[in-house]
Design a protein around this motif. Structure first.
Motif, mmCIF file in Angstrom:
data_model
loop_
_atom_site.group_PDB
_atom_site.id
_atom_site.type_symbol
_atom_site.label_atom_id
_atom_site.label_comp_id
_atom_site.label_asym_id
_atom_site.label_seq_id
_atom_site.Cartn_x
_atom_site.Cartn_y
_atom_site.Cartn_z
ATOM 1 N N LEU A 71 -29.475 13.878 13.859
ATOM 2 C CA LEU A 71 -28.571 13.212 12.920
ATOM 3 C C LEU A 71 -28.090 14.192 11.851
ATOM 4 O O LEU A 71 -26.916 14.172 11.454
ATOM 5 C CB LEU A 71 -29.276 12.032 12.261
ATOM 6 C CG LEU A 71 -28.449 11.248 11.231
ATOM 7 C CD1 LEU A 71 -27.207 10.638 11.881
ATOM 8 C CD2 LEU A 71 -29.296 10.157 10.578
ATOM 9 N N ARG A 72 -28.967 15.080 11.403
ATOM 10 C CA ARG A 72 -28.575 16.090 10.418
ATOM 11 C C ARG A 72 -27.488 17.004 10.994
ATOM 12 O O ARG A 72 -26.509 17.335 10.311
ATOM 13 C CB ARG A 72 -29.804 16.910 10.009
ATOM 14 C CG ARG A 72 -29.553 17.980 8.953
ATOM 15 C CD ARG A 72 -29.192 17.391 7.617
ATOM 16 N NE ARG A 72 -29.063 18.413 6.594
ATOM 17 C CZ ARG A 72 -30.008 18.727 5.713
ATOM 18 N NH1 ARG A 72 -31.156 18.079 5.735
ATOM 19 N NH2 ARG A 72 -29.809 19.646 4.804
ATOM 20 N N TRP B 203 -34.108 12.758 13.593
ATOM 21 C CA TRP B 203 -33.585 13.080 12.263
ATOM 22 C C TRP B 203 -32.820 14.399 12.289
ATOM 23 O O TRP B 203 -31.749 14.522 11.683
ATOM 24 C CB TRP B 203 -34.720 13.158 11.249
ATOM 25 C CG TRP B 203 -34.225 13.322 9.835
ATOM 26 C CD1 TRP B 203 -33.932 12.336 8.945
ATOM 27 C CD2 TRP B 203 -33.933 14.553 9.160
ATOM 28 N NE1 TRP B 203 -33.487 12.870 7.756
ATOM 29 C CE2 TRP B 203 -33.479 14.229 7.856
ATOM 30 C CE3 TRP B 203 -34.020 15.894 9.529
ATOM 31 C CZ2 TRP B 203 -33.114 15.204 6.922
ATOM 32 C CZ3 TRP B 203 -33.646 16.870 8.610
ATOM 33 C CH2 TRP B 203 -33.198 16.513 7.319
ATOM 34 N N PRO C 13 -25.058 8.230 6.202
ATOM 35 C CA PRO C 13 -26.506 8.242 6.001
ATOM 36 C C PRO C 13 -26.942 8.016 4.564
ATOM 37 O O PRO C 13 -28.109 7.740 4.306
ATOM 38 C CB PRO C 13 -26.899 9.649 6.475
ATOM 39 C CG PRO C 13 -25.662 10.469 6.292
ATOM 40 C CD PRO C 13 -24.534 9.551 6.585
ATOM 41 N N SER D 237 -38.566 14.834 12.769
ATOM 42 C CA SER D 237 -38.428 14.292 14.118
ATOM 43 C C SER D 237 -37.148 14.801 14.765
ATOM 44 O O SER D 237 -36.183 15.184 14.075
ATOM 45 C CB SER D 237 -38.397 12.761 14.079
ATOM 46 O OG SER D 237 -37.202 12.309 13.461
ATOM 47 N N ASN E 203 -41.058 12.154 8.599
ATOM 48 C CA ASN E 203 -39.930 11.503 9.267
ATOM 49 C C ASN E 203 -38.676 12.382 9.276
ATOM 50 O O ASN E 203 -37.721 12.102 9.985
ATOM 51 C CB ASN E 203 -39.633 10.145 8.621
ATOM 52 C CG ASN E 203 -39.131 10.253 7.192
ATOM 53 O OD1 ASN E 203 -39.389 11.222 6.491
ATOM 54 N ND2 ASN E 203 -38.424 9.226 6.746
ATOM 55 N N ARG E 204 -38.672 13.459 8.470
ATOM 56 C CA ARG E 204 -37.540 14.376 8.480
ATOM 57 C C ARG E 204 -37.761 15.590 9.384
ATOM 58 O O ARG E 204 -37.006 16.559 9.319
ATOM 59 C CB ARG E 204 -37.243 14.861 7.056
ATOM 60 C CG ARG E 204 -36.655 13.793 6.159
ATOM 61 C CD ARG E 204 -36.098 14.386 4.890
ATOM 62 N NE ARG E 204 -35.452 13.377 4.067
ATOM 63 C CZ ARG E 204 -34.736 13.654 2.989
ATOM 64 N NH1 ARG E 204 -34.585 14.913 2.611
ATOM 65 N NH2 ARG E 204 -34.177 12.686 2.289
ATOM 66 N N ARG F 263 -29.583 2.576 4.659
ATOM 67 C CA ARG F 263 -29.981 3.512 5.712
ATOM 68 C C ARG F 263 -30.962 4.567 5.211
ATOM 69 O O ARG F 263 -31.304 5.477 5.937
ATOM 70 C CB ARG F 263 -28.749 4.196 6.292
ATOM 71 C CG ARG F 263 -27.781 3.189 6.889
ATOM 72 C CD ARG F 263 -26.617 3.840 7.586
ATOM 73 N NE ARG F 263 -25.693 2.819 8.083
ATOM 74 C CZ ARG F 263 -24.597 3.078 8.783
ATOM 75 N NH1 ARG F 263 -24.276 4.311 9.059
ATOM 76 N NH2 ARG F 263 -23.819 2.094 9.196
#
Length: 342
Positions: A260-261, A257, A334, A254, A251-252, A339
């Motif tokens: 968002l990072r 992600w 985050p 995608s 999931n890290r 979250r």
């Protein structure tokens, strides 16, 4: 710094300052308060991986005796406590596990360093590893040797990704996963605390709490801390051989992600610079700079797409967007528990 008043048999650490407020959930029978080295491990809802982290510390190839401070930052579920207790009770590691009830990234790290500083009053070196990381067998020894040989105030090392999905290995070049430096030596700054060593004197020179709580749910408290170290004239050193690996779940990897990072990095950049903007004019210029970075990031992305592909090329645009959003007051959080995906 206030002297820590402890009653470990009663399971409490007295709340003598802003860094220490937690309950001692476990301790090793052979707790050595004269330890000179302490490894701090903040934890949140990753008990299975914490076992791997602690195993890697128990298997360090070193003759140096070191203590650990494990901080559970989920006071309700406490999933890390049984794992920590297992290692401590068997004296596989020496130290203690503390429950920090105040949730958040900076609260957890402040509790770890604060507990370590006050519980181990003669300790001179404080290292940190996250609960989703694994230390290579010579990590501790290499970090300490570098600190001793160079006199550096802060020592950093690489954190390499270990992807659950082998098909994602190409992302190791992505700025979200790539270490800041390739070679050992003096460096101007390190940016993350997931693989670091900090000398005791550093904490004495910087204000409490160690990590600014304004970054508690955004992240970036480590970047801000090290920027303040640099501003105070402290020396940094990088040890490329002192490797830590970070387990990266699917999931890290995608696109969402990673975007968002990038947004988070941009927001951190803005807030770190905002602290140095002392006047209204300086703050206005900073906001203008961040907004202007948006169109410039498009040109940078266009250049990168030819050599690195679309996913990496989107990163500078996400960073610029994060800075611009922060400049107009849009806050990312985050690290709020609601979250975080366990």
């Amino acid at each position: 710094m206030n002297e820590l008043q402890t009653d470990l048999s009663a399971g409490r650490i007295s709340d003598v300052g802003p860094l220490v407020s937690g309950e001692v959930a476990a301790k090793s029978p052979s707790l050595d308060l004269a330890a000179g080295i302490v490894v701090c491990i903040p934890c949140f809802r990753r008990p299975q991986h914490l076992r791997l982290t602690l195993e890697s510390l128990a298997n360090q190839r070193t003759d140096r005796r070191f203590a650990v401070v494990i901080v559970e930052n989920d006071a309700a579920r406490r999933e890390s406590v049984p794992v920590a207790t297992e290692f401590l009770a068997a004296d596989r590691l020496f130290g203690l596990c503390v429950v920090e009830p105040r949730q958040g990234n900076c609260q957890s790290i402040n509790a770890a360093f604060g507990t370590a500083l006050e519980t181990f009053p003669v300790a001179s070196s404080f290292l940190m590893i996250d609960d989703d990381e694994i230390a290579s067998p010579d990590w501790l020894e290499l970090m300490l040797q570098a600190a001793e040989a160079t006199g550096a105030d802060v020592v950093g090392g690489p954190v390499f990704p270990d992807f659950h999905d082998d098909g994602k290995r190409g992302l190791s070049r992505h700025p979200a996963f790539r270490p800041a430096y390739d070679k050992s030596g003096a460096v101007p700054l390190i940016y993350g605390c997931g693989n670091c060593l900090i000398r005791r004197g550093v904490f004495a020179k910087l204000a409490n709490p160690t990590f600014d709580l304004r970054f508690n749910f955004l992240g970036g408290g480590d970047c801000d801390f090290f920027v303040r170290c640099s501003q105070a004239g402290m020396k940094f050193h990088w040890v490329a051989e002192a490797v830590i690996t970070e387990t990266v779940p699917q999931n890290r990897t995608s696109l969402g992600w990673l975007a968002l990072r990038g947004l988070r990095i941009g927001a951190i950049n803005y807030h770190v610079q905002l602290k140095a903007a002392r006047t209204t004019g300086a703050r206005v210029r900073l906001s203008a700079k961040m907004l202007a970075s948006l169109p410039l990031s498009v040109f940078r992305a266009a250049r990168l797409i030819l050599t690195e592909g679309a996913v990496i090329a989107l990163h500078p645009m996400a960073v610029a967007a994060g800075s611009a959003l922060a400049a107009i007051g849009v806050e990312l959080q985050p690290y709020k528990a609601s979250r975080i995906v366990s």
